[in-house]
Design an enzyme around this catalytic site. Structure first.
Site, mmCIF file in Angstrom:
data_model
loop_
_atom_site.group_PDB
_atom_site.id
_atom_site.type_symbol
_atom_site.label_atom_id
_atom_site.label_comp_id
_atom_site.label_asym_id
_atom_site.label_seq_id
_atom_site.Cartn_x
_atom_site.Cartn_y
_atom_site.Cartn_z
ATOM 1 N N GLU A 114 28.068 6.606 -8.014
ATOM 2 C CA GLU A 114 27.266 7.561 -8.788
ATOM 3 C C GLU A 114 26.003 7.922 -8.021
ATOM 4 O O GLU A 114 25.492 7.116 -7.228
ATOM 5 C CB GLU A 114 26.912 6.974 -10.159
ATOM 6 C CG GLU A 114 26.212 5.654 -10.098
ATOM 7 C CD GLU A 114 26.224 4.915 -11.425
ATOM 8 O OE1 GLU A 114 25.559 3.870 -11.509
ATOM 9 O OE2 GLU A 114 26.883 5.358 -12.370
ATOM 10 N N LYS A 116 22.283 8.261 -6.940
ATOM 11 C CA LYS A 116 21.094 7.438 -7.200
ATOM 12 C C LYS A 116 19.951 8.380 -7.559
ATOM 13 O O LYS A 116 19.377 9.035 -6.701
ATOM 14 C CB LYS A 116 20.725 6.592 -5.981
ATOM 15 C CG LYS A 116 19.580 5.625 -6.240
ATOM 16 C CD LYS A 116 19.331 4.744 -5.021
ATOM 17 C CE LYS A 116 18.239 3.737 -5.323
ATOM 18 N NZ LYS A 116 16.949 4.367 -5.636
ATOM 19 N N ASP A 118 16.461 10.002 -8.520
ATOM 20 C CA ASP A 118 15.090 9.770 -8.068
ATOM 21 C C ASP A 118 14.169 9.882 -9.278
ATOM 22 O O ASP A 118 13.507 10.886 -9.502
ATOM 23 C CB ASP A 118 14.699 10.789 -6.998
ATOM 24 C CG ASP A 118 13.467 10.347 -6.229
ATOM 25 O OD1 ASP A 118 12.904 11.155 -5.486
ATOM 26 O OD2 ASP A 118 13.056 9.183 -6.389
ATOM 27 N N TYR A 226 23.213 4.281 -16.369
ATOM 28 C CA TYR A 226 23.907 3.634 -15.255
ATOM 29 C C TYR A 226 24.293 2.185 -15.554
ATOM 30 O O TYR A 226 24.851 1.502 -14.699
ATOM 31 C CB TYR A 226 23.066 3.688 -13.981
ATOM 32 C CG TYR A 226 21.734 2.982 -14.041
ATOM 33 C CD1 TYR A 226 20.549 3.690 -13.933
ATOM 34 C CD2 TYR A 226 21.655 1.606 -14.194
ATOM 35 C CE1 TYR A 226 19.324 3.062 -13.981
ATOM 36 C CE2 TYR A 226 20.437 0.970 -14.245
ATOM 37 C CZ TYR A 226 19.276 1.697 -14.132
ATOM 38 O OH TYR A 226 18.056 1.053 -14.181
ATOM 39 N N LYS A 316 21.274 4.532 0.862
ATOM 40 C CA LYS A 316 20.180 5.488 0.928
ATOM 41 C C LYS A 316 20.537 6.638 1.871
ATOM 42 O O LYS A 316 21.182 6.446 2.911
ATOM 43 C CB LYS A 316 18.894 4.800 1.417
ATOM 44 C CG LYS A 316 18.447 3.636 0.549
ATOM 45 C CD LYS A 316 18.186 4.033 -0.878
ATOM 46 C CE LYS A 316 16.900 4.803 -1.052
ATOM 47 N NZ LYS A 316 15.693 3.968 -0.928
ATOM 48 N N CYS A 410 -14.882 -8.099 10.525
ATOM 49 C CA CYS A 410 -14.438 -7.329 9.371
ATOM 50 C C CYS A 410 -15.316 -6.092 9.200
ATOM 51 O O CYS A 410 -16.550 -6.207 9.168
ATOM 52 C CB CYS A 410 -14.501 -8.199 8.120
ATOM 53 S SG CYS A 410 -14.156 -7.308 6.593
ATOM 54 N N CYS A 413 -17.528 -6.711 5.795
ATOM 55 C CA CYS A 413 -18.551 -7.750 5.612
ATOM 56 C C CYS A 413 -19.055 -8.359 6.902
ATOM 57 O O CYS A 413 -19.989 -9.162 6.888
ATOM 58 C CB CYS A 413 -18.022 -8.852 4.698
ATOM 59 S SG CYS A 413 -16.726 -9.870 5.441
ATOM 60 N N CYS A 428 -9.590 -11.294 7.636
ATOM 61 C CA CYS A 428 -11.023 -11.535 7.468
ATOM 62 C C CYS A 428 -11.211 -12.905 6.833
ATOM 63 O O CYS A 428 -10.537 -13.245 5.870
ATOM 64 C CB CYS A 428 -11.640 -10.455 6.581
ATOM 65 S SG CYS A 428 -13.276 -10.858 5.958
ATOM 66 N N CYS A 434 -16.362 -11.277 0.878
ATOM 67 C CA CYS A 434 -16.158 -9.932 1.429
ATOM 68 C C CYS A 434 -16.130 -8.880 0.320
ATOM 69 O O CYS A 434 -15.335 -8.978 -0.618
ATOM 70 C CB CYS A 434 -14.851 -9.889 2.215
ATOM 71 S SG CYS A 434 -14.496 -8.277 2.946
#
Length: 675
Positions: A114, A116, A118, A226, A316, A410, A413, A428, A434
């Site tokens: 069947e 798929k 979206d 489904y 897919k 980082c 920070c 970090c 942070c």
């Protein structure tokens, strides 16, 4: 006579339901629009004169009721699993090969194939033929109640047609918006000066999550089934997947007309070729094909992985790719301090979405692909997956293209950035300090499995952080009700409830506290193992690498994270602040789980105030007796232990017929077990 009018009402409702099914599901109208309108107005007139006869399954009730204030969470009776993906024909061959090996057969397998869709997965529950609830997939275990919006969909029957349906029937499908409706919706949005939706899936998602069902009613969502979830035990379904779906169709439920039954790898390949050619002319968006073993009696034999059935797979379609310029690479800092490079792109349309950012994953991937700032790059977006940079178009590389290098400090920070051993992750060390991690760290700290501070939601945390009132978790314990009252959408009563929840959270467990700190790679199970092994926070903080490796579920990388986390002075400062604020816990008891008790494998809920033991100690004791302690009552609950002032959980347990124990009865059972 009133009885005749009432009979007329039911006849009209049934007739209109069949006409709706023919029009919206079968695409085969049986009467003209004018004739339908005449019947519909006749029903409206009867209900206007007899409002006490209006029921939720009446065709007049699809326009939507009053808006909701929020979505309710619903635990699925049967989990909604995701699917494994196949990206090539070879993947499909392997899929069938694995099935043949598990079934010990050389015969070709029959599959249901069947499109798929979206869209968004939905679970719709019917009780005695009437639609009673509809929930989103959520995380697969818990979804959101969107019944108010599903009721507005003309293709979804409010009452099943025909007869023979189970007392309880949960059907599952994909809610989507057709291309035609989507284009009309966007044209209207642009005309009003509003921002248009990026694609039909986003439009369907936005519609389904509307609190006002009148908006959903106007947007004309569609549905194809489904599968199914819970079905009452007294029902006898057909023996194949496609036969069950056809049975659903007879009951008035919408099914995909492009579904077919195919045989073996050859059949799957032919269906793929047919559908990918047909795809542009479909009235709805699809992103692939779902293949399921048709014989239901083999599903149990094949079983499930941790997240997906072994008897189904999603093939897919090829991802869509475009070219655009990489303008810059910026760094995003996540809750656990992971630094992720993000490509800033010249905006480009990919699969119906305007993309200006794409993931570059990590430094190793950037180096492997030889992607440079200023390059023309290939951007790919597969379905609703985050767009990614596939690689550079080397033929168009400019002379001034620059290599990207991960920063040593980082960007948020200034803390040191370290690279994890054996991983491509840069992190970090700012931990709880942070700013980029602050909101996420606080959200994690107050979450249900951590400190469980009810009422401190994401929006309130955002306000507290943005206003500078809370920078670190220990700041939460210095908040006052009057401070919270000044926050948006907070009144005196709700503010006090949050303060009370913060106060209650001070009584916790060492495992919850460790988990709440957000040490990288230390999840709920690892935190519990650390607590049960070391029995004190100080022992965990001072443990060296070798000592940590003796803990179940702790490996080299996790041990490194733990040592590094507790070596940081700013983390130590926050932890000390939390202890000073009054957070405490009983010393963990490293008991082995009993295999011989009344509670082994049982689901238990604690409610009300216990007098002889604390809730924390009670939960710990139950877990050592082999029980699973949860926070909500459901049909899967075995026992509810009710203390004083037990409220809604006790009421629900009594309604569901669940065994309710007083604290004294529970302690007596424990005594029998221990004896």
């Amino acid at each position: 006579m009133p009885t005749i009018t009432h009979k007329k009402l039911n006849e009209l409702k049934q007739k209109l339901a069949k006409l709706n099914h023919a029009y919206y599901v079968l695409d085969n109208p049986l009467i003209s629009d004018a004739q339908y309108d005449e019947l519909y107005q006749e029903l409206v007139a009867i209900e206007r004169e007899n409002p006490q006869w209006i029921t939720l399954d009446s065709p007049t009730q699809r326009v939507g009721d009053k808006p909701l204030s929020h979505f309710e969470s619903v635990t699925h009776a049967v989990p909604m699993f995701s699917l494994d993906n196949a990206f090539s024909q070879e993947d499909l061959f392997d899929f069938q090969r694995r099935i043949k090996e598990r079934l010990n057969t050389d015969s070709e397998i029959e599959f249901s194939a069947e499109p798929k869709m979206d869209g968004l997965a939905i679970n719709i529950r019917y009780e005695n033929g009437k639609l009673t609830q509809a929930t989103t997939r959520g995380d697969g275990l818990v979804g959101e109640d969107v019944t108010h919006n599903i009721r507005t969909m003309q293709s979804v029957p409010l009452h099943l047609l025909g007869e023979g349906w189970p007392d309880i029937l949960e059907v599952r499908g994909e809610v989507f918006m057709s291309k035609k409706v989507f284009n009309q919706l966007n044209a209207e949005s642009i005309q009003r000066g509003d921002k248009p939706f990026a694609n039909p899936r986003n439009a369907a998602a936005g519609t389904l999550r509307q609190l006002d069902p009148k908006i959903a009613a106007q947007r004309k969502l569609s549905l194809y089934l489904y599968g199914w979830g819970q079905i009452s035990d007294n029902s006898q379904l057909p023996e194949t997947y496609d036969a069950v779906i056809n049975q659903f169709k007879l009951w008035g439920l919408p099914t995909n007309p492009d579904a077919q039954v195919v045989i073996g790898s050859k059949g799957m390949s032919e269906y793929y070729d047919m559908l990918i050619e047909k795809r542009p002319n479909l009235t709805y968006e699809i992103d692939g094909i779902v293949y399921k073993v048709n014989a239901l009696n083999t599903h149990q034999t094949l079983g499930f992985t941790a997240k997906a059935p072994r008897w189904a797979i999603a093939r897919k379609f090829p991802a869509e790719e475009v070219w655009t310029k990489l303008l810059e690479v910026e760094i995003q800092v996540g809750r656990t301090g992971a630094l992720t490079p993000v490509a800033r792109l010249e905006p480009v349309a990919v699969g119906g979405v305007i993309v200006s950012n794409a993931t570059l994953h990590n430094q190793d991937e950037i180096d492997r692909k030889d992607v440079r700032i200023g390059d023309m790059v290939i951007v790919r977006r597969a379905g609703d997956v985050i767009p990614e940079v596939v690689g550079p178009v080397l033929a168009q590389r400019p002379d001034n293209a620059k290599n990207f290098v991960m920063p040593h400090s980082c960007p948020e920070c200034g803390s040191e950035v370290i690279k994890e051993s054996d991983k491509a992750v840069y992190r970090c060390t700012g931990g709880l300090y942070c700013p980029a991690q602050r909101k996420r760290a606080l959200q994690h700290f107050v979450s249900r499995k951590a400190m469980d501070i009810v009422g401190l939601g994401d929006k309130l945390i955002d306000q507290l952080c943005d206003s500078g009132r809370v920078k670190h978790p220990d700041d939460l314990y210095r908040l006052e009700a009057k401070t919270l009252e000044s926050m948006e959408r907070m009144a005196s009563k709700s503010a006090q409830k949050v303060i009370d929840a913060i106060e209650e959270s001070k009584e916790t467990t060492l495992a919850r506290f460790i988990f709440a700190l957000g040490v990288p790679e230390v999840g709920e199970v690892t935190a519990k193992n650390l607590a049960n092994h070391f029995l004190s926070l100080e022992a965990i903080k001072t443990a060296d690498h070798e000592q940590l490796l003796n803990v179940s579920d702790v490996g080299e990388i996790v041990a490194d994270h733990i040592v590094t986390f507790f070596q940081q002075p700013h983390n130590e400062e926050v932890i000390n602040g939390l202890i000073v604020a009054g957070i405490h816990w009983p010393t963990p008891v490293n008991n082995k789980v009993s295999n011989n008790s009344n509670f082994v494998g049982k689901v238990v809920v604690l409610t009300g105030t216990l007098q002889q033991v604390s809730r924390t100690d009670a939960k710990q004791k139950l877990e050592t007796l082999g029980a699973k302690v949860t926070g909500s009552v459901s049909s899967k609950t075995d026992y509810v232990i009710a203390g004083e002032k037990a409220g809604s959980k006790l009421t629900k347990a009594e309604q569901l017929g669940i065994s309710v124990l007083t604290e004294a009865e529970w302690i007596e059972m424990i005594g029998e077990t221990n004896g």
